[in-house]
Design a protein around this motif. Structure first.
Motif, PDB file in Angstrom:
ATOM      1  N   ARG A 262       8.449 -16.804 -38.548  1.00  0.00           N
ATOM      2  CA  ARG A 262       7.765 -17.813 -39.377  1.00  0.00           C
ATOM      3  C   ARG A 262       7.282 -18.944 -38.474  1.00  0.00           C
ATOM      4  O   ARG A 262       7.597 -20.109 -38.680  1.00  0.00           O
ATOM      5  CB  ARG A 262       8.696 -18.332 -40.471  1.00  0.00           C
TER       6      ARG A 262
ATOM      7  N   GLU B  47       4.671 -20.495 -38.170  1.00  0.00           N
ATOM      8  CA  GLU B  47       3.877 -21.565 -38.784  1.00  0.00           C
ATOM      9  C   GLU B  47       4.751 -22.699 -39.311  1.00  0.00           C
ATOM     10  O   GLU B  47       4.249 -23.790 -39.610  1.00  0.00           O
ATOM     11  CB  GLU B  47       3.013 -20.994 -39.914  1.00  0.00           C
ATOM     12  N   TRP B  48       6.054 -22.487 -39.426  1.00  0.00           N
ATOM     13  CA  TRP B  48       6.964 -23.535 -39.884  1.00  0.00           C
ATOM     14  C   TRP B  48       7.307 -24.523 -38.771  1.00  0.00           C
ATOM     15  O   TRP B  48       7.841 -25.591 -39.033  1.00  0.00           O
ATOM     16  CB  TRP B  48       8.267 -22.925 -40.405  1.00  0.00           C
TER      17      TRP B  48
ATOM     18  N   PRO C 118       3.514 -26.130 -33.015  1.00  0.00           N
ATOM     19  CA  PRO C 118       2.874 -25.187 -32.087  1.00  0.00           C
ATOM     20  C   PRO C 118       3.011 -25.601 -30.633  1.00  0.00           C
ATOM     21  O   PRO C 118       2.778 -24.777 -29.740  1.00  0.00           O
ATOM     22  CB  PRO C 118       1.406 -25.209 -32.537  1.00  0.00           C
TER      23      PRO C 118
END
Length: 307
Positions: free
Chosen positions: A32, A34-35, A38
């Motif tokens: 996951r 995207e949690w 970046p």
């Protein structure tokens, strides 16, 4: 020309101590993505089993009997495991310790053939460093913050040593921006900042505290180190650490240290509880809008009672 790093590499506590937490957290982090921010990744996880006499920095808390599981977990996710061998008081008779040598063999020290990622060793003793370099040449080495190199010239001398891939700075050097920025790029790459230290900034006995831990790990009969810092009786409190003059926040990393050319950041906490380690992972690595989801995946459910 200095190239601005795009990624902050976090070095996380509790390789053995918090194996159960990482066994759940790592799949979340990689599946996951995207949690999570970046601009960060996991550079390593460090620690040592409880009965490891080469250990130091903190008294042994790591769970025993899970050496293979720990190694396999790191290999599965391509994360460098670091053995914390930072005892400062080792003598020649300690080098033959079977437990510690077996750990070196398992984590790839003799051949490295079964390792998807290189293992590291956090080290204090030059005696142990010489032994490990000769017998287990496939490790990389990290100079431990337990050396308490609070003088910037001493820190620079340590950075100049070819023995070390990284040098963990004393947290009191964290804000010496003019001197830090003047370091050449190859030395900036070696600097590893200790972000969340709670120790009193004015402490004069930090080295004595670490030496006391080293004696205890070696089984020597000695009294506990008596910390005389203000509020020392509270133990580690994250909100207090955030007020420490040496504290490095997530925003500091993104907006100050990365643009200056630094990319390695160590989170302390091997002697703490896994709930607080999770708070560190949430604060430093997890986007605020997804922190609840991470908690829900790790421990929260609708039947949980706090009291």
């Amino acid at each position: 020309m200095q190239t601005t790093p795009k990624t902050a590499h976090f070095h996380l506590p509790g390789l053995f101590e918090f194996y159960e937490l990482y066994k759940v957290f790592l799949p979340l982090f990689f599946n996951r993505r995207e949690w999570f921010y970046p601009w960060c990744d996991i550079g390593s996880i460090y620690g040592a089993p409880a009965d490891c006499i080469w250990g130091g920095g903190r008294a042994g808390f790591g769970k025993n009997g899970i050496d293979r599981q720990v190694f396999d977990l790191c290999q599965k996710y391509g994360i460098s495991p670091r053995l914390t061998f930072s005892n400062s008081l080792l003598q020649s008779q300690h080098l033959a310790d079977q437990k510690c040598n077996k750990l070196c063999v398992l984590f790839g020290g003799e051949s490295g053939k079964n390792c998807a990622v290189q293992s590291g060793i956090i080290i204090h003793s030059d005696l142990l460093l010489k032994y490990l370099k000769e017998r287990y040449p496939n490790f990389y080495f990290v100079s431990s913050t337990t050396k308490v190199l609070a003088n910037f010239d001493d820190f620079c001398a340590e950075l100049s040593r070819g023995d070390f891939k990284y040098v963990v700075s004393d947290f009191r050097l964290n804000r010496q921006f003019e001197k830090l920025n003047a370091l050449p790029p190859e030395q900036k790459d070696k600097v590893e900042f200790l972000c969340n230290e709670c120790c009193w900034f004015e402490c004069k006995k930090r080295k004595e505290c670490y030496e006391n831990v080293s004696r205890k790990v070696l089984g020597q009969n000695c009294e506990d180190h008596r910390c005389t810092a203000p509020d020392s009786g509270r133990g580690y409190v994250f909100s207090a650490a955030m007020k420490n003059p040496g504290f490095i926040s997530a925003e500091d990393i993104k907006n100050i240290y990365l643009p200056m050319g630094f990319s390695n950041f160590k989170i302390e906490g091997r002697s703490l509880g896994s709930a607080l380690i999770l708070e560190f992972l949430l604060y430093y690595m997890t986007k605020p809008q997804h922190q609840l989801e991470v908690r829900e995946q790790i421990y929260l459910d609708n039947t949980l009672d706090l009291f």
